[in-house]
Design a protein around this motif. Structure first.
Motif, PDB file in Angstrom:
ATOM      1  N   VAL A 157       0.874  -1.229   0.090  1.00  8.93           N
ATOM      2  CA  VAL A 157       0.169  -0.022  -0.035  1.00  8.93           C
ATOM      3  C   VAL A 157       1.008   1.263  -0.081  1.00  8.93           C
ATOM      4  O   VAL A 157       1.840   1.196   0.790  1.00  8.93           O
ATOM      5  CB  VAL A 157      -1.041  -0.017   1.221  1.00  8.93           C
ATOM      6  CG1 VAL A 157      -1.636   1.253   1.303  1.00  8.93           C
ATOM      7  CG2 VAL A 157      -1.952  -1.319   1.223  1.00  8.93           C
ATOM      8  N   PRO A 158       0.664   2.217  -0.872  1.00 11.14           N
ATOM      9  CA  PRO A 158       1.287   3.423  -0.863  1.00 11.14           C
ATOM     10  C   PRO A 158       1.337   4.161   0.643  1.00 11.14           C
ATOM     11  O   PRO A 158       0.231   4.258   1.220  1.00 11.14           O
ATOM     12  CB  PRO A 158       0.844   4.354  -1.799  1.00 11.14           C
ATOM     13  CG  PRO A 158      -0.084   3.331  -2.692  1.00 11.14           C
ATOM     14  CD  PRO A 158      -0.450   2.075  -1.859  1.00 11.14           C
ATOM     15  N   GLY A 159       2.701   4.467   1.004  1.00 11.90           N
ATOM     16  CA  GLY A 159       2.589   5.401   2.353  1.00 11.90           C
ATOM     17  C   GLY A 159       3.526   6.122   2.433  1.00 11.90           C
ATOM     18  O   GLY A 159       3.954   6.981   1.430  1.00 11.90           O
ATOM     19  N   ALA A 205      -2.320   2.810   5.929  1.00 10.16           N
ATOM     20  CA  ALA A 205      -1.117   3.325   5.199  1.00 10.16           C
ATOM     21  C   ALA A 205       0.229   3.184   5.940  1.00 10.16           C
ATOM     22  O   ALA A 205       0.220   3.698   6.742  1.00 10.16           O
ATOM     23  CB  ALA A 205      -0.906   4.608   4.396  1.00 10.16           C
ATOM     24  N   PRO A 206       1.276   2.621   5.019  1.00  4.23           N
ATOM     25  CA  PRO A 206       2.680   2.098   5.885  1.00  4.23           C
ATOM     26  C   PRO A 206       3.337   3.165   6.285  1.00  4.23           C
ATOM     27  O   PRO A 206       3.145   4.376   5.354  1.00  4.23           O
ATOM     28  CB  PRO A 206       3.287   1.116   5.270  1.00  4.23           C
ATOM     29  CG  PRO A 206       2.626   1.536   3.812  1.00  4.23           C
ATOM     30  CD  PRO A 206       1.252   2.111   3.779  1.00  4.23           C
ATOM     31  N   ILE A 207       4.218   3.172   7.355  1.00  8.34           N
ATOM     32  CA  ILE A 207       5.311   4.079   7.402  1.00  8.34           C
ATOM     33  C   ILE A 207       6.486   3.396   7.191  1.00  8.34           C
ATOM     34  O   ILE A 207       6.842   2.400   8.113  1.00  8.34           O
ATOM     35  CB  ILE A 207       5.040   4.916   9.069  1.00  8.34           C
ATOM     36  CG1 ILE A 207       3.838   5.598   9.115  1.00  8.34           C
ATOM     37  CG2 ILE A 207       6.343   5.513   9.249  1.00  8.34           C
ATOM     38  CD1 ILE A 207       3.773   6.174  10.474  1.00  8.34           C
ATOM     39  N   HIS A 208       7.486   4.076   6.441  1.00  2.22           N
ATOM     40  CA  HIS A 208       8.745   3.305   6.181  1.00  2.22           C
ATOM     41  C   HIS A 208       9.769   4.237   6.809  1.00  2.22           C
ATOM     42  O   HIS A 208       9.638   5.462   6.858  1.00  2.22           O
ATOM     43  CB  HIS A 208       8.911   3.338   4.863  1.00  2.22           C
ATOM     44  CG  HIS A 208       7.843   2.705   3.952  1.00  2.22           C
ATOM     45  ND1 HIS A 208       7.777   1.521   3.697  1.00  2.22           N
ATOM     46  CD2 HIS A 208       7.060   3.433   3.076  1.00  2.22           C
ATOM     47  CE1 HIS A 208       6.549   1.150   3.010  1.00  2.22           C
ATOM     48  NE2 HIS A 208       6.120   2.453   2.679  1.00  2.22           N
ATOM     49  N   ILE A 209      10.777   3.237   7.388  1.00  2.00           N
ATOM     50  CA  ILE A 209      11.871   4.067   7.992  1.00  2.00           C
ATOM     51  C   ILE A 209      12.916   3.971   7.065  1.00  2.00           C
ATOM     52  O   ILE A 209      13.332   2.751   6.741  1.00  2.00           O
ATOM     53  CB  ILE A 209      12.182   3.485   9.309  1.00  2.00           C
ATOM     54  CG1 ILE A 209      10.969   3.752  10.361  1.00  2.00           C
ATOM     55  CG2 ILE A 209      13.310   4.174  10.169  1.00  2.00           C
ATOM     56  CD1 ILE A 209      11.042   3.329  11.800  1.00  2.00           C
ATOM     57  N   ALA A 210      13.617   5.150   6.760  1.00  6.77           N
ATOM     58  CA  ALA A 210      14.673   4.833   5.816  1.00  6.77           C
ATOM     59  C   ALA A 210      15.823   5.447   6.127  1.00  6.77           C
ATOM     60  O   ALA A 210      16.037   6.709   6.547  1.00  6.77           O
ATOM     61  CB  ALA A 210      14.317   5.567   4.598  1.00  6.77           C
ATOM     62  N   ALA A 224       5.453  -0.325  -2.338  1.00  5.24           N
ATOM     63  CA  ALA A 224       4.445   0.327  -3.297  1.00  5.24           C
ATOM     64  C   ALA A 224       5.038   1.781  -3.406  1.00  5.24           C
ATOM     65  O   ALA A 224       5.756   2.436  -2.380  1.00  5.24           O
ATOM     66  CB  ALA A 224       3.219   0.350  -2.933  1.00  5.24           C
ATOM     67  N   ALA A 225       4.805   2.452  -4.424  1.00  7.29           N
ATOM     68  CA  ALA A 225       5.364   3.781  -4.786  1.00  7.29           C
ATOM     69  C   ALA A 225       4.716   4.691  -3.438  1.00  7.29           C
ATOM     70  O   ALA A 225       3.723   4.823  -3.202  1.00  7.29           O
ATOM     71  CB  ALA A 225       4.817   4.396  -5.961  1.00  7.29           C
ATOM     72  N   PRO A 226       5.858   5.419  -2.858  1.00  6.48           N
ATOM     73  CA  PRO A 226       5.313   6.121  -1.598  1.00  6.48           C
ATOM     74  C   PRO A 226       4.680   7.328  -1.966  1.00  6.48           C
ATOM     75  O   PRO A 226       5.099   7.991  -3.104  1.00  6.48           O
ATOM     76  CB  PRO A 226       6.628   6.608  -0.869  1.00  6.48           C
ATOM     77  CG  PRO A 226       7.844   5.531  -1.477  1.00  6.48           C
ATOM     78  CD  PRO A 226       7.262   5.316  -3.024  1.00  6.48           C
ATOM     79  N   LEU A 227       3.877   7.780  -0.999  1.00  6.92           N
ATOM     80  CA  LEU A 227       3.045   9.156  -1.096  1.00  6.92           C
ATOM     81  C   LEU A 227       3.891  10.395  -0.927  1.00  6.92           C
ATOM     82  O   LEU A 227       3.432  11.499  -1.289  1.00  6.92           O
ATOM     83  CB  LEU A 227       1.632   9.129  -0.337  1.00  6.92           C
ATOM     84  CG  LEU A 227       0.797   8.048  -0.646  1.00  6.92           C
ATOM     85  CD1 LEU A 227      -0.223   7.990   0.281  1.00  6.92           C
ATOM     86  CD2 LEU A 227       0.378   8.081  -2.113  1.00  6.92           C
ATOM     87  N   GLY A 228       4.863  10.272   0.009  1.00 10.35           N
ATOM     88  CA  GLY A 228       5.773  11.265   0.332  1.00 10.35           C
ATOM     89  C   GLY A 228       6.785  10.934   1.025  1.00 10.35           C
ATOM     90  O   GLY A 228       6.793   9.584   1.841  1.00 10.35           O
TER      91      GLY A 228
END
Length: 372
Positions: free
Chosen positions: A65-67, A127-132, A156-160
């Motif tokens: 899911v985009p996140g 929607a997911p939260i990614h830690i980069a 999935a392609a992130p929203l921001g």
């Protein structure tokens, strides 16, 4: 039961890893990997081409899911200044100040994100939260392009993307781009009394340096963007060295030049006159480059950043970040993090406890926003 850390405890652990730019960060990343594993948070440890440095991507929620990405770098600048009052890689408290190399730029933000990760994992995120986490940002954002390139195969392609560089917890919508150029001139050594038998490397470099100085003046009257200070693109010669002694024909000379570009201008294009001036004995190499950032004030990400930070966005800053690279990859990006950039890269670098907890609250606010 997995270990929990307060933001202060997490910052203490992170500062304790001397992840100086250009050096390995495996010990820190192994600590983060074990911490995330303990809390059941999926992640990918991504080895860079250098062989001793890693990026990391963790995902809280459904990766399909985009996140949104919370992005920070874990490298720091060296800490050899004599003005440090104690070991810069041992966090210490002085009143409300948490002092250590990287406390402000930008392990404080990373600590806030990691400390709150278990709380995010307990939220019903739609929607997911990614830690980069990236490496070698301080060398011209050299690590994060490898992470960005891997994203399409992982999520999935992130929203921001929220890049937590020090901004006093104020969303920043734009920054300048940068490109840095290294020049090396080769000559033939000999006694200075017989210049006809040698080749002067410094002399070979002079037309290139003149072209750089001329371009610097040209840019002062070029395109402007009043959000920046100065409002124009800029260029400077940062270092020049060469030769051994006044009576020896120099057989080598080097220089480094940087260009900073306003939004909409390719920073590497600003170096074109310098590259054109390089003769056959001068070798030029672009050693770092990242684009400018420009997020529209009415962009959804800008509105989210204002809501979760509780601060109105400002137009621009003149320093650069990894946000421009995320934007170039099609991921809308904004800068928002704890601390003041004026404290970065200095002895006795610090973050206040209030700033650290404000960052943690912003992270939780994003989780609540994505749980509504």
């Amino acid at each position: 039961m997995a270990d929990r850390y307060t933001p202060e405890q997490m910052l203490e652990r992170l500062v304790g890893f001397p992840t100086v730019v250009g050096q390995g960060n495996g010990a820190l990343m192994e600590f983060v990997r074990a911490y995330l594993t303990g809390h059941g948070i999926p992640h990918h440890l991504l080895l860079g081409p250098e062989g001793d440095r890693y990026n990391l991507l963790a995902t809280i929620g459904d990766p399909l899911v985009p996140g949104y990405i919370l992005s920070g770098h874990v490298d720091v600048v060296p800490a050899a200044e004599p003005e440090w009052l104690a070991d810069p890689f041992t966090l210490r408290r002085d009143g409300d100040r948490l002092i250590g190399r990287g406390a402000c730029d930008m392990k404080g933000y990373v600590a806030a994100v990691l400390a709150m990760a278990p709380d995010l994992a307990a939220m019903p995120l739609y929607a997911p939260i990614h830690i980069a986490l990236s490496y070698d940002e301080e060398a011209g954002c050299k690590g994060v392009p490898h992470l960005i390139a891997a994203l399409p195969d992982l999520i999935a392609a992130p929203l921001g993307c929220f890049v937590g560089e020090p901004s006093n917890m104020t969303p920043v919508l734009a920054h300048k781009g940068k490109a840095a150029l290294s020049l090396t001139a080769k000559g033939i050594s000999g006694h200075s009394s017989r210049p006809d038998l040698g080749a002067n490397a410094i002399h070979a470099l002079l037309p290139v340096l003149l072209a750089a100085a001329t371009q610097a003046e040209v840019l002062k009257s070029g395109d402007t963007d009043e959000r920046f200070a100065p409002p124009c693109s800029s260029l400077q010669i940062g270092t020049v060295s060469g030769g051994q002694a006044v009576n020896i024909i120099p057989d080598h000379a080097t220089a480094q030049i940087e260009a900073r570009a306003i939004a909409g201008v390719d920073p590497e294009a600003l170096l074109a006159p310098i590259l054109a001036a390089c003769g056959p004995s001068v070798r030029a190499e672009i050693i770092s480059s990242y684009p400018a950032l420009a997020l529209a004030p009415d962009a959804p990400l800008a509105q989210i950043a204002e809501q979760i930070s509780e601060n109105s966005p400002i137009g621009a800053v003149s320093y650069g970040t990894e946000a421009g690279l995320f934007q170039k990859a099609g991921i809308p990006s904004v800068i928002c993090g704890p601390g003041d950039i004026s404290r970065a890269h200095k002895p006795e670098e610090y973050l206040t406890t209030q700033e650290l907890h404000a960052a943690a609250q912003m992270v939780l606010a994003l989780g609540r926003y994505l749980s509504d």
